[in-house]
Design a protein around this motif. Structure first.
Motif, mmCIF file in Angstrom:
data_model
loop_
_atom_site.group_PDB
_atom_site.id
_atom_site.type_symbol
_atom_site.label_atom_id
_atom_site.label_comp_id
_atom_site.label_asym_id
_atom_site.label_seq_id
_atom_site.Cartn_x
_atom_site.Cartn_y
_atom_site.Cartn_z
ATOM 1 N N THR A 164 0.849 -1.192 0.000
ATOM 2 C CA THR A 164 0.000 0.000 0.000
ATOM 3 C C THR A 164 0.885 1.243 0.000
ATOM 4 O O THR A 164 1.801 1.362 0.837
ATOM 5 N N VAL A 165 0.583 2.156 -0.925
ATOM 6 C CA VAL A 165 1.436 3.322 -1.134
ATOM 7 C C VAL A 165 0.586 4.587 -1.080
ATOM 8 O O VAL A 165 -0.491 4.653 -1.690
ATOM 9 N N LEU A 166 1.080 5.594 -0.389
ATOM 10 C CA LEU A 166 0.444 6.912 -0.358
ATOM 11 C C LEU A 166 1.311 7.893 -1.132
ATOM 12 O O LEU A 166 2.509 8.032 -0.835
ATOM 13 N N ILE A 167 0.729 8.558 -2.132
ATOM 14 C CA ILE A 167 1.465 9.544 -2.919
ATOM 15 C C ILE A 167 1.009 10.942 -2.518
ATOM 16 O O ILE A 167 -0.142 11.326 -2.736
ATOM 17 N N ASP A 168 1.933 11.698 -1.906
ATOM 18 C CA ASP A 168 1.727 13.081 -1.476
ATOM 19 C C ASP A 168 0.627 13.194 -0.420
ATOM 20 O O ASP A 168 -0.099 12.235 -0.135
ATOM 21 N N THR A 169 0.529 14.403 0.184
ATOM 22 C CA THR A 169 -0.471 14.605 1.239
ATOM 23 C C THR A 169 -1.303 15.851 0.877
ATOM 24 O O THR A 169 -1.924 15.896 -0.160
ATOM 25 N N ALA A 170 -1.298 16.871 1.732
ATOM 26 C CA ALA A 170 -2.114 18.066 1.484
ATOM 27 C C ALA A 170 -1.464 19.259 2.168
ATOM 28 O O ALA A 170 -0.515 19.118 2.954
ATOM 29 N N TRP A 171 -1.988 20.424 1.890
ATOM 30 C CA TRP A 171 -1.457 21.668 2.443
ATOM 31 C C TRP A 171 -1.632 21.702 3.964
ATOM 32 O O TRP A 171 -2.601 21.175 4.514
ATOM 33 N N ARG A 172 -0.677 22.326 4.640
ATOM 34 C CA ARG A 172 -0.594 22.299 6.103
ATOM 35 C C ARG A 172 -1.887 22.703 6.828
ATOM 36 O O ARG A 172 -2.256 22.056 7.823
ATOM 37 N N PRO A 173 -2.622 23.757 6.394
ATOM 38 C CA PRO A 173 -3.845 24.103 7.134
ATOM 39 C C PRO A 173 -4.878 22.985 7.178
ATOM 40 O O PRO A 173 -5.776 22.997 8.028
ATOM 41 N N PHE A 174 -4.764 22.025 6.256
ATOM 42 C CA PHE A 174 -5.719 20.919 6.201
ATOM 43 C C PHE A 174 -5.145 19.628 6.797
ATOM 44 O O PHE A 174 -5.727 18.558 6.611
ATOM 45 N N ALA A 175 -4.007 19.720 7.497
ATOM 46 C CA ALA A 175 -3.295 18.516 7.930
ATOM 47 C C ALA A 175 -4.157 17.606 8.804
ATOM 48 O O ALA A 175 -4.254 16.394 8.556
ATOM 49 N N LYS A 176 -4.788 18.153 9.830
ATOM 50 C CA LYS A 176 -5.602 17.318 10.730
ATOM 51 C C LYS A 176 -6.800 16.731 9.979
ATOM 52 O O LYS A 176 -7.115 15.549 10.128
ATOM 53 N N GLU A 177 -7.457 17.566 9.187
ATOM 54 C CA GLU A 177 -8.604 17.091 8.406
ATOM 55 C C GLU A 177 -8.174 15.978 7.449
ATOM 56 O O GLU A 177 -8.880 14.968 7.305
ATOM 57 N N TYR A 178 -7.004 16.169 6.826
ATOM 58 C CA TYR A 178 -6.503 15.181 5.876
ATOM 59 C C TYR A 178 -6.251 13.834 6.557
ATOM 60 O O TYR A 178 -6.673 12.780 6.065
ATOM 61 N N VAL A 179 -5.566 13.855 7.686
ATOM 62 C CA VAL A 179 -5.219 12.597 8.368
ATOM 63 C C VAL A 179 -6.476 11.906 8.888
ATOM 64 O O VAL A 179 -6.611 10.680 8.795
ATOM 65 N N GLU A 180 -7.408 12.669 9.441
ATOM 66 C CA GLU A 180 -8.650 12.063 9.922
ATOM 67 C C GLU A 180 -9.424 11.425 8.773
ATOM 68 O O GLU A 180 -10.003 10.343 8.913
ATOM 69 N N LYS A 181 -9.444 12.106 7.651
ATOM 70 C CA LYS A 181 -10.110 11.567 6.465
ATOM 71 C C LYS A 181 -9.417 10.285 5.998
ATOM 72 O O LYS A 181 -10.081 9.296 5.637
ATOM 73 N N LEU A 182 -8.080 10.294 6.022
ATOM 74 C CA LEU A 182 -7.317 9.125 5.585
ATOM 75 C C LEU A 182 -7.579 7.932 6.505
ATOM 76 O O LEU A 182 -7.667 6.776 6.052
ATOM 77 N N LYS A 183 -7.732 8.198 7.788
ATOM 78 C CA LYS A 183 -8.011 7.124 8.744
ATOM 79 C C LYS A 183 -9.335 6.419 8.435
ATOM 80 O O LYS A 183 -9.504 5.227 8.717
ATOM 81 N N LYS A 184 -10.283 7.156 7.912
ATOM 82 C CA LYS A 184 -11.570 6.557 7.551
ATOM 83 C C LYS A 184 -11.453 5.655 6.327
ATOM 84 O O LYS A 184 -12.280 4.772 6.113
ATOM 85 N N GLU A 185 -10.396 5.891 5.544
ATOM 86 C CA GLU A 185 -10.176 5.111 4.327
ATOM 87 C C GLU A 185 -9.327 3.877 4.587
ATOM 88 O O GLU A 185 -9.513 2.831 3.954
ATOM 89 N N ILE A 186 -8.383 3.994 5.540
ATOM 90 C CA ILE A 186 -7.433 2.902 5.764
ATOM 91 C C ILE A 186 -6.839 3.004 7.168
ATOM 92 O O ILE A 186 -6.710 4.110 7.716
ATOM 93 N N ASP A 187 -6.482 1.880 7.730
ATOM 94 C CA ASP A 187 -5.667 1.864 8.950
ATOM 95 C C ASP A 187 -4.286 2.376 8.552
ATOM 96 O O ASP A 187 -3.613 1.789 7.694
ATOM 97 N N LEU A 188 -3.854 3.472 9.143
ATOM 98 C CA LEU A 188 -2.596 4.106 8.724
ATOM 99 C C LEU A 188 -1.414 3.145 8.792
ATOM 100 O O LEU A 188 -0.463 3.263 8.006
ATOM 101 N N LYS A 189 -1.454 2.186 9.701
ATOM 102 C CA LYS A 189 -0.347 1.242 9.839
ATOM 103 C C LYS A 189 -0.240 0.289 8.646
ATOM 104 O O LYS A 189 0.763 -0.400 8.490
#
Length: 396
Positions: A45-70
């Motif tokens: 499983t590969v993640l390509i790029d993330t998002a702009w800093r003001p959206f960091a918490k929103e981005y990670v929370e959203k990603l958690k709903k898609e996949i177990d980060l581990k």
């Protein structure tokens, strides 16, 4: 909200509908933008790029709903700029040991932004990462538009993750090129190229030809901003090659700022003279103090000739023109003719200063320009019109 790009790839980025300025205040984003991040699920499983800093918490929370980060085996950082990497600190607090694949220059820029020594794996052109059925092939893309930039190509699915190349600051739903308004897409694509990539046009041509020489099929281009090119993705590559080749259209653009409308009236008279000679040429006028500077630069990029005018103030030029000339100098526009004009009341240095800026930028100057004292009368307006006629003839 995430969505499926194909059976293996999910878009997990952020749409920023409200954004109106980018790179500080340097770039207008009147249609917002998107920070595109992609999750690839193969044997790895590969993640390509993330998002702009003001959206960091929103981005990670959203990603958690898609996949177990581990479950994320690898992170690909195609570019270290904060609009791409800004959520990395928030993400790496959750999965601190996950390897980050990037160029050597990206390691430096990411460390420079966040002052963290994560598990960086530095790659160069031709390096591969086997993720199961597919492989990821890395291609350095220095100065497109940062020294740390790279592309990532996914075999089997024939997808190019192109980073900033081929993108637009354009928030859209849905995000595929065949489903958005085509006029908006073209407008935002050429604006993006004109304002961000023009200085690097020789490198654009070189890098595209290098990638084409790999003879890798491209069925989809997944950009870092704006749409995903799935319908005839080669069309945007062809446009980039066209725009990089000293691009011009049959257009002449006049840009000015005016204190008491004298310089504006000069611009209109010059344009009238130009049209007498070149009737089929598209002529556009912009007040630099009232028009979007990035839209103006896009029109300059499209033009075969450009005339810049300013009133003289305090032995100088008006600040909107001074700022625009500074931006133009950085763009390194090619294959265009230039001239200056302006009104004055006392000292009249404006035209000379504009010409000096032209010379510093190594522009092709057609003549010494024209200046008129005070508010031009009928005789002076006629002189401006004749200036336009001669200018049009000189560039024909």
């Amino acid at each position: 909200m995430s969505f499926k790009v194909n059976d293996k790839i999910t878009w997990v980025g952020i749409k920023d509908w409200e954004l109106r300025e980018f790179h500080g205040d340097e770039y207008s984003t009147n249609r917002g933008t998107s920070y595109n991040s992609y999750l690839i699920r193969d044997e790895k499983t590969v993640l390509i790029d993330t998002a702009w800093r003001p959206f960091a918490k929103e981005y990670v929370e959203k990603l958690k709903k898609e996949i177990d980060l581990k479950e994320i085996d690898y992170i690909i950082a195609n570019h270290g700029e904060i609009d791409h990497s800004g959520a990395l600190p928030e993400l790496m607090r959750e999965i601190p040991d996950t390897p980050i694949y990037c160029t050597k220059a990206a390691t430096k820029s990411i460390k420079g932004h966040y002052h963290e020594d994560w598990n960086f794996v530095e790659v160069k052109t031709g390096d591969e990462l086997n993720i199961g059925e597919s492989k990821l092939i890395f291609v350095e893309a220095k100065m497109l538009h940062w020294p740390d930039s790279m592309f990532t190509y996914m075999t089997n699915d024939n997808i190019l993750f192109s980073n900033d190349a081929f993108g637009q600051h354009y928030a859209a739903d849905p995000m595929f090129n065949d489903l958005v308004n085509q006029e908006e897409l073209y407008q935002e694509s050429i604006k993006y190229y004109a304002n961000i990539l023009t200085p690097f046009s020789p490198l654009v041509t070189k890098k595209i030809n290098e990638v084409l020489d790999f003879n890798l099929p491209v069925d989809m281009i997944c950009t870092s901003h704006g749409v995903i090119w799935r319908d005839n993705p080669i069309q945007i590559i062809e446009k980039y090659l066209e725009w990089a080749d000293n691009y011009q259209e049959n257009q002449i653009t006049l840009v000015y700022d005016s204190m008491w409308h004298g310089t504006r009236r000069m611009a209109e008279a010059i344009a009238e003279g130009i049209k007498e000679v070149q009737r089929d040429t598209r002529v556009k006028l912009y007040n630099a103090a009232k028009s979007d500077k990035n839209d103006i630069l896009t029109e300059v990029f499209k033009s075969k000739a450009v005339l810049i005018g300013s009133s003289t103030i305090n032995n100088g030029i008006l600040h909107s023109i001074a700022g625009l000339l500074e931006m133009m100098k950085g763009m390194k526009f090619k294959n265009k003719k230039f001239a200056s004009f302006g009104s004055y009341g006392w000292s009249g240095e404006g035209v000379k200063i504009i010409n000096e800026q032209f010379k510093e930028a190594k522009y092709d100057i057609v003549n010494d320009g024209i200046k008129e004292l005070w508010n031009p009368d009928d005789k002076q307006i006629e002189r401006c019109k004749e200036f336009g006629v001669k200018f049009a003839k000189d560039i024909s």
